[in-house]
Design an enzyme around this catalytic site. Structure first.
Site, PDB file in Angstrom:
ATOM      1  N   ASP A 148      -0.696  -6.897   4.928  1.00 41.48           N
ATOM      2  CA  ASP A 148      -1.283  -6.544   3.634  1.00 41.48           C
ATOM      3  C   ASP A 148      -1.203  -7.635   2.573  1.00 41.48           C
ATOM      4  O   ASP A 148      -2.032  -7.665   1.669  1.00 41.48           O
ATOM      5  CB  ASP A 148      -0.657  -5.273   3.041  1.00 41.48           C
TER       6      ASP A 148
ATOM      7  N   ASP B 261       5.360   5.230   1.761  1.00 42.94           N
ATOM      8  CA  ASP B 261       4.865   5.710   3.050  1.00 42.94           C
ATOM      9  C   ASP B 261       5.687   5.233   4.234  1.00 42.94           C
ATOM     10  O   ASP B 261       5.796   5.933   5.230  1.00 42.94           O
ATOM     11  CB  ASP B 261       3.381   5.372   3.234  1.00 42.94           C
TER      12      ASP B 261
END
Length: 736
Positions: free
Chosen positions: A449, A78
């Site tokens: 993350d 992404d």
């Protein structure tokens, strides 16, 4: 925590550009090794660049094997570009590291396509965001499997890091004519190229009407000579699957499924032996937000649809369906994935009889994450996966199966034993870097993350995985006591606390005994003074709203507000004097300093650049009061009197981030590393003479898009530099 993987990555810069739907075809432009090139008068020092190995750490949105070449595969991400599998070396080769600062938006890959009849041809549809402030997308095309590229800039935007990024490939080579390509967009309908992607024009008469906020085309797939297009905006009330048999007219597929569980066609795969098209559906495009879904197959010879859903979502077991892959040699052998299934955890279902019966591969799976220990997420056992929307079956080996997750790419050769198949693929978005002056580790890092990691070796994923006690989803702060390097503190988004300290250089951690209430919703940057006796924690929400900083003089057991600290600013500790802290108020252009251990701050220099879109205040190691102010629009400033006065550094036009490393032989000042512009281009530079002169140390093949978060040198190895990227992990360079 990390396992939930909420919306990915912060948005980082990018010039706004409006969408203007071209009436005329789009012209191709040659793709140089990067738009931003160094000015000719800037010296260049050759460097060797490599990734600090973590192993994956990002959403694998697509993976495909070439149908005609054994061992050839591609993956897309992404925000971290695309990769080609090197079967001989058993690792992934990054294909888009040449994209420079101005082209950061193209590191998000919305879709990829291969040409079955020309194995060396590869096409990528690139564009990370479809928002008004982002740049337009582009088509990259290669005749040598991604070694070199040509580029066509689009007048529409793509959204590789938006909802729906894990749906099917939106780019397709027409099986009837390899010069014809099709592109599905989110907000601008279906597009077509008749010259191998060199020029593009919208397809007139496509039945579905695009909107400015919808998903648009979610997939393109060929079933023999018929092409199918999924549409993500019907929501179960109107046709969402269309086809063309002649490449000119598109019609809704008769008898297609409807209802909530078939609202969005996510992915599709064609079983050419059985003449059956398998389609996965969900009530939302994903990767988040799905609560129901289904799997259907269409027999293309007679138009008959069959519901072959392995398990129907319901009750507390809510999820959608995502990836789908068919065995190229065995009719009726299919694998599909669930997605957004948190109660029972996502799985892969496999059938060998065309969907009459299914087996859950998770139930017999043996996961080995020893090569990337962070995948345990602080638990005893790793998860089988989440955000599973990319699934691929090797056309030459039916038991060779790959699937992507929100953090890695798993693979198996026997359908039972699984391990990350991720070497060479690094996608983390890094926010913090520290290179300690002593100890076993040369690097500590903080990332979105995956929290904080202690790197014993640069060439292997950290053996301890991510820092635990507590586990952080994303790191917002990381700091080391300059005169007591064994003392380290960190801040971030955690499930059981938002701050922690280490007394062994980052090997083990203990959560703060208490934390300010603001820490739960707005953890921000944190600093520790030179001897580790005082912590200063600033608080900032995701929208940039700042709050008063808090101070602790007892390792985080108690905290008190510091009213005179500028709200939301980043605290900076003096590396030599424990009583001194600094902060830069960008709204007023004022440098503030504390001489009482952070109890109070007073203004010193004023009239500095205010409102700059990016700035950083850095203290030179080993010196008291030696401060550098790095600004994007206004360049570089230096103070040697603790911020009372600043002098403009004339050698630098723009400075995004600045750091220090070991001094060169014979030099009495640390090496300075910078991402910025000394001439006309943004690049990575080093100075060995206090910023009087600079040498460029990256090259046009190594640019990695947006690299303005943080940079630091190694205090023990002159010339070694660590660079944070927004999607290509941690890069480290050494003189070649």
């Amino acid at each position: 925590m990390c396992a939930s993987h909420p919306g990915r990555r912060a948005v980082l810069g990018g010039a706004a550009a409006g969408v203007a739907l071209a009436a005329a075809p789009l012209a191709a432009v040659p793709l140089a090794a990067g738009r931003a090139r160094a000015a000719e008068n800037v010296p260049h020092t050759p460097y060797r660049w490599r990734n600090v190995v973590i192993g994956g750490t990002g959403f694998i949105t697509g993976v495909m094997f070439h149908p005609r070449v054994r061992g050839l595969a591609y993956a897309r991400t992404d925000i971290g570009g695309a990769y080609r599998w090197d079967d001989r070396a058993a690792r992934w080769t990054p294909l888009l590291d040449h994209l420079g600062w101005d082209d950061w938006n193209l590191l998000g890959v919305e879709a990829m396509a291969v040409d079955p009849t020309h194995p060396d041809r590869l096409y990528l549809a690139c564009g990370t965001y479809a928002q008004a402030w982002s740049g337009n997308g582009a088509i990259l095309r290669s005749d040598d499997r991604g070694a070199t590229w040509r580029r066509t800039d689009l007048t529409v935007k793509l959204g590789a890091n938006e909802d729906g990024r894990g749906t099917g490939e939106r780019l397709l080579v027409d099986p009837r004519d390899s010069a014809t390509l099709w592109l599905g967009t989110r907000h601008d309908g279906l597009w077509k190229s008749a010259d191998r992607g060199a020029t593009w024009a919208p397809v007139p008469g496509f039945p579905a009407a695009p909107t400015t906020t919808g998903q648009g085309v979610t997939l393109l797939v060929a079933a023999g000579r018929t092409l199918y297009a999924g549409w993500g905006d019907a929501h179960g009330t109107a046709p969402n699957l269309f086809r063309t048999t002649d490449g000119r007219t598109w019609d809704a597929v008769p008898g297609q499924p409807s209802g909530t569980a078939a609202g969005v066609p996510v992915r599709a795969a064609y079983d050419g032996h059985a003449h059956e098209l398998y389609v996965t559906y969900a009530d939302a495009p994903g990767p988040n937000g799905q609560s129901t879904g289904s799997v259907h197959k269409l027999r293309t010879t007679d138009g008959r649809w069959t519901d072959v859903t392995p398990v129907a979502p319901g009750g507390t077991d809510t999820f959608g369906y995502g990836g789908v892959a068919v065995d190229a040699r065995r009719p009726g052998t299919v694998v599909v994935s669930t997605n957004n299934r948190w109660a029972a955890v996502d799985t892969l279902f496999r059938t060998t009889d065309g969907g009459r019966t299914w087996t859950s591969l998770k139930d017999s799976a043996v996961l080995d994450v020893s090569e990337t220990p962070y995948l345990s997420w602080g638990e005893e056992q790793p998860k089988f996966g989440w955000w599973i929307q990319a699934v691929a079956l090797d056309p030459y080996d039916a038991r060779h199966l790959l699937y992507g997750t929100g953090a890695t790419l798993y693979g198996t050769r026997d359908l039972r034993h699984w391990a990350p198949r991720i070497r060479g693929l690094e996608e983390s978005s890094v926010t913090q870097l520290i290179s300690p002056p002593t100890g076993a580790a040369h690097l500590l890092s903080g990332a979105r993350d995956i929290g904080v990691m202690y790197h014993e070796r640069l060439t292997a994923s950290p053996a301890r995985g991510m820092a635990t006690n507590p586990v952080f989803g994303s790191a917002t702060g990381l700091a080391q006591a300059a005169r007591r390097p064994a003392y380290v503190v960190r801040a971030g988004w955690g499930d059981h606390g938002n701050g922690a300290r280490s007394e062994d250089g980052g090997i083990t951690w203990a959560p703060f005994a208490a934390q300010p209430a603001l820490a739960e919703d707005a953890p921000g940057p944190i600093a520790v003074n030179a001897d580790g006796s005082v912590l200063l924690w600033s608080f900032v929400r995701g929208d940039g709203t700042g709050y008063p900083a808090h101070r602790s003089a007892d390792n985080g057991a108690t905290w008190s507000e510091v009213p005179s600290f500028p709200k939301g600013a980043t605290p900076v500790a003096d590396p030599a004097d424990p009583a001194r802290f600094y902060a830069y108020d960008t709204t007023t252009g004022t440098l503030l300093a504390s001489t009482d251990g952070g109890l109070s701050f007073t203004a010193r220099a004023t009239g500095l650049p205010s409102g700059d879109s990016q700035f950083e205040l850095v203290a030179a190691p080993g010196r008291s009061g030696d401060l550098w102010l790095s600004t994007k629009e206004n360049g570089l400033y230096r103070s040697t009197d603790g911020g009372v006065t600043f002098t403009k550094v004339d050698s630098c036009r723009s400075s995004h981030t600045l750091g220090f490393g070991k001094a060169a032989d014979g030099a009495d000042y640390p090496a300075i590393y910078q991402v910025g512009s000394t001439g006309a281009a943004t690049a990575v530079h080093r100075s060995d003479d206090e910023a009087r002169t600079w040498t460029r140390i990256n090259d046009d093949r190594h640019q990695w898009g947006w690299t303005g978060e943080t940079v630091t040198g190694d205090p023990r190895v002159h010339g070694r530099v660590y660079l944070a990227t927004n999607g290509r992990g941690i890069q480290y360079g050494e003189p070649a």
